[in-house]
Design an enzyme around this catalytic site. Structure first.
Site, PDB file in Angstrom:
ATOM      1  N   SER A   1       0.818  -1.206   0.000  1.00 22.78           N
ATOM      2  CA  SER A   1       0.000   0.000   0.000  1.00 22.78           C
ATOM      3  C   SER A   1       0.850   1.252   0.000  1.00 22.78           C
ATOM      4  CB  SER A   1      -0.921   0.044   1.217  1.00 22.78           C
ATOM      5  OG  SER A   1      -1.662   1.251   1.202  1.00 22.78           O
TER       6      SER A   1
ATOM      7  N   LYS B   1      -4.641  -6.751   3.306  1.00 23.03           N
ATOM      8  CA  LYS B   1      -4.615  -5.615   2.367  1.00 23.03           C
ATOM      9  C   LYS B   1      -6.024  -5.288   1.886  1.00 23.03           C
ATOM     10  CE  LYS B   1      -3.299  -2.269  -0.184  1.00 23.03           C
ATOM     11  NZ  LYS B   1      -3.794  -2.192  -1.489  1.00 23.03           N
TER      12      LYS B   1
ATOM     13  N   HIS C   1      -7.667  -3.430   4.574  1.00 23.20           N
ATOM     14  CA  HIS C   1      -7.078  -2.080   4.544  1.00 23.20           C
ATOM     15  C   HIS C   1      -7.842  -1.214   3.539  1.00 23.20           C
ATOM     16  CE1 HIS C   1      -4.572   0.874   2.428  1.00 23.20           C
ATOM     17  NE2 HIS C   1      -3.938   1.079   3.571  1.00 23.20           N
ATOM     18  N   ASN C   2      -8.079  -1.763   2.364  1.00 19.43           N
ATOM     19  CA  ASN C   2      -8.769  -0.980   1.338  1.00 19.43           C
ATOM     20  C   ASN C   2     -10.227  -0.714   1.709  1.00 19.43           C
ATOM     21  OD1 ASN C   2      -6.328  -1.274   0.025  1.00 19.43           O
ATOM     22  ND2 ASN C   2      -7.257  -1.558  -1.975  1.00 19.43           N
TER      23      ASN C   2
ATOM     24  N   GLU D   1     -10.035   2.030   3.965  1.00 13.57           N
ATOM     25  CA  GLU D   1      -9.704   3.203   3.137  1.00 13.57           C
ATOM     26  C   GLU D   1     -10.994   3.803   2.540  1.00 13.57           C
ATOM     27  OE1 GLU D   1      -6.470   2.586   0.199  1.00 13.57           O
ATOM     28  OE2 GLU D   1      -7.881   3.229  -1.344  1.00 13.57           O
TER      29      GLU D   1
HETATM   30  C1  6PG Z   1      -3.210   1.451  -1.644  1.00 13.08           C
HETATM   31  C2  6PG Z   1      -4.533   1.583  -2.363  1.00 13.08           C
HETATM   32  C3  6PG Z   1      -4.531   0.968  -3.720  1.00 13.08           C
HETATM   33  C4  6PG Z   1      -5.903   1.012  -4.392  1.00 13.08           C
HETATM   34  C5  6PG Z   1      -6.290   2.344  -4.870  1.00 13.08           C
HETATM   35  C6  6PG Z   1      -7.560   2.449  -5.671  1.00 13.08           C
HETATM   36  O1  6PG Z   1      -3.276   0.907  -0.559  1.00 13.08           O
HETATM   37  O2  6PG Z   1      -2.186   1.894  -2.140  1.00 13.08           O
HETATM   38  O3  6PG Z   1      -5.516   0.950  -1.602  1.00 13.08           O
HETATM   39  O4  6PG Z   1      -4.123  -0.351  -3.585  1.00 13.08           O
HETATM   40  O5  6PG Z   1      -5.898   0.174  -5.470  1.00 13.08           O
HETATM   41  O6  6PG Z   1      -6.323   3.246  -3.840  1.00 13.08           O
HETATM   42  O7  6PG Z   1      -8.662   1.801  -5.191  1.00 13.08           O
HETATM   43  P1  6PG Z   1     -10.072   2.062  -5.875  1.00 13.08           P
HETATM   44  O8  6PG Z   1      -9.870   2.287  -7.342  1.00 13.08           O
HETATM   45  O9  6PG Z   1     -10.879   0.838  -5.625  1.00 13.08           O
HETATM   46  O10 6PG Z   1     -10.621   3.288  -5.225  1.00 13.08           O
END
Ligand code: 6PG
Length: 478
Positions: free
Chosen positions: A128, A183, A186-187, A190
């Site tokens: 990430s 991960k 994590h997303n 996010e």
């Molecule tokens: C990271 C992010 C990355 C992710 C993008 C876009 O941890 O660096 O989570 O892996 O792919 O941020 O995600 P979306 O296109 O689904 O918003």
């Protein structure tokens, strides 16, 4: 000299990871399906460190010291399987294949199993931090065997982001798909963080009547407190940006339809499968989806809403403080849900994940990095078996102090017709957990009435059924 590590797939994430290894003194073999890209990388950045360019898969494998460590930085899904099919016959037992893409953890489990049969270690690894993170220090979440981590870990520690206390943001998360699972969550977190910030913006704009510039300043000041985080920081940047073409705030000229590549959706799908309630993350995914349904939105333009005037200046400032409380409280709830999902995933798959260690590797490098993660780590370090983050004493106190303002914000948003699915769902989760009794008892009664699905009682063990169509006496159902 042989390379200590190799990277195949030199799009921007792969190139930046390769450069990060090279800048940290490692010899890095680099390879790409189209060799022009490999040559371009070495031409442009060759002076940053020791690169060994390889044109063919055979040359790439031959360039690596044994046991070989090669990182795949290709698209998730079939392209990853295709690269594995290409490389597996060239490798030997003991070699370590690292998948640094955003793979689905179930795919990672399958690939790990298949390669294990050949004696090859497969390490599904969450990475990430976007492009910048890959180059300057990402947060890294490797799964796979402990044996593979023993050979790989020291290299990853060199390139990982460093937390304020100097600790590298990488740890062996657990076997097979554990790294990609973490991960994925994590997303999901996010998405939830981003949605909550977006709701705070929407409220400050529509209820407090603030301009994007004022909101940018508000976020900058929040960023010096307990909300200190990368996402708040970049939000302030985005909000203060003025569009060149129109001279309008950038945020006003961007189409309001949020996209997604799918990892947030996976988090929710898997949460449903595991039976873990993650409404905050789910609302964030649905909010993106709803925003993109322009036909639905266009067809709904005539739906009536409340009449409400924006707040006066003094009221607006007080309201902004309440929004900060609501945002912080909702954030605690999102993380509670995300960590619950990791705990259940870990139990289900036997991963033995250390939740405090997960919080620790998210402290720097990744998109959700925040001062707050130190607190989460401390909570799990103090009590590794903590059932819910909310029941940590410190968080209980903080959310308790925030709850009245949080309610005022959710109520105010409802009265003014501003959608706050994230804030509202977080508050409902909080209140549901607090409730002494939930109406789930009634749900059970309904199920028993129409389908004889039976229920348990508060005063006796066992399953029971009421003869609803007969004399309504109770019988045992077990
Ligand atoms: C990271 C992010 C990355 C992710 C993008 C876009 O941890 O660096 O989570 O892996 O792919 O941020 O995600 P979306 O296109 O689904 O918003």
């Amino acid at each position: 000299d042989k390379a200590q590590i190799g990277v195949t797939g030199l799009a921007v994430m792969g190139s930046n990871l390769a450069r990060n290894f090279a800048r940290n003194g490692l010899t890095v073999a680099v390879h790409n399906r189209t060799a022009a890209r490999t040559r371009a990388l070495v031409e442009e950045f060759g002076d940053e460190g020791a690169f060994v360019p390889a044109e063919s898969a055979e040359d790439f494998v031959a360039a690596l010291e044994r046991p070989r460590r090669l990182i795949l930085m290709v698209k998730a899904g079939e392209p990853t399987d295709a690269v594995i099919r290409e490389f597996a016959p060239l490798l030997e037992p003991g070699d370590v294949v690292i998948d640094g893409g955003n793979a689905h953890f179930a795919d990672t489990r399958r690939r790990e199993r298949e390669l294990r049969e050949l004696g090859i270690h497969f390490v599904g690894t969450g990475v990430s931090g976007g492009e910048e993170g890959a180059l300057h220090g990402p947060s890294i979440m490797p799964g796979g065997s402990a044996e593979a981590y023993a050979s790989l870990g020291p290299l990853l520690e060199r390139i990982a982001a460093k937390a304020k206390d100097g600790a590298p943001c990488v740890t062996h998360i657990g076997p097979d798909g554990a790294g990609h699972f973490v991960k994925m969550v994590h997303n999901g977190i996010e998405y939830a963080d981003m949605q909550l910030i977006a709701e705070a913006y929407h409220l400050l704009r529509s209820v407090a009547g603030y301009s994007p510039e004022q909101i940018s300043r508000t976020f900058r000041s929040w960023n010096t407190g307990r909300l200190d985080s990368y996402l708040i920081e970049i939000t302030a940047e985005v909000l203060s940006h003025i569009d060149d073409a129109t001279d309008e705030p950038f945020v006003d000229v961007v189409a309001d339809e949020a996209e997604q590549k799918g990892t947030g959706r996976w988090t929710v799908q898997i949460a449903l499968d595991l039976g873990v309630p993650v409404p905050g993350i789910a609302e964030a995914v649905f909010a993106r989806s709803l925003s993109g349904h322009t036909e639905l939105r266009r067809a709904s333009g005539e739906l009536p809403g409340p009449a409400a005037a924006p707040l006066g200046e003094a009221e607006a400032a007080a309201f902004a403080d309440q929004v900060e409380q609501a945002l912080y409280a909702s954030k605690i709830v999102s993380y509670t849900q995300g960590f619950h999902q990791i705990r259940v995933g870990s139990e289900t798959y036997g991963w033995g994940i250390d939740l405090g260690a997960v919080a620790a590797v998210w402290r720097a490098g990744c998109i959700i990095r925040a001062a707050f993660l130190d607190r989460i780590r401390a909570a799990y370090d103090a009590e590794p078996g903590l059932v819910s983050l909310l029941s940590d004493k410190g968080f209980t106190e903080e959310i308790g102090a925030a709850q009245e303002d949080w309610r005022a914000v959710v109520a105010g948003a409802a009265l003014r017709g501003v959608p706050t699915p994230g804030f509202s769902a977080a508050l409902a989760y909080y209140d549901a957990l607090r409730a002494q009794r939930l109406p789930a008892a009634l749900t059970q009664g309904q199920r028993d009435f129409f389908g004889a699905h039976s229920y348990r009682r508060t005063d006796r063990e066992g399953a029971f059924h009421t003869l609803w169509g007969g004399d309504r006496s109770e019988v045992r159902a077990d």
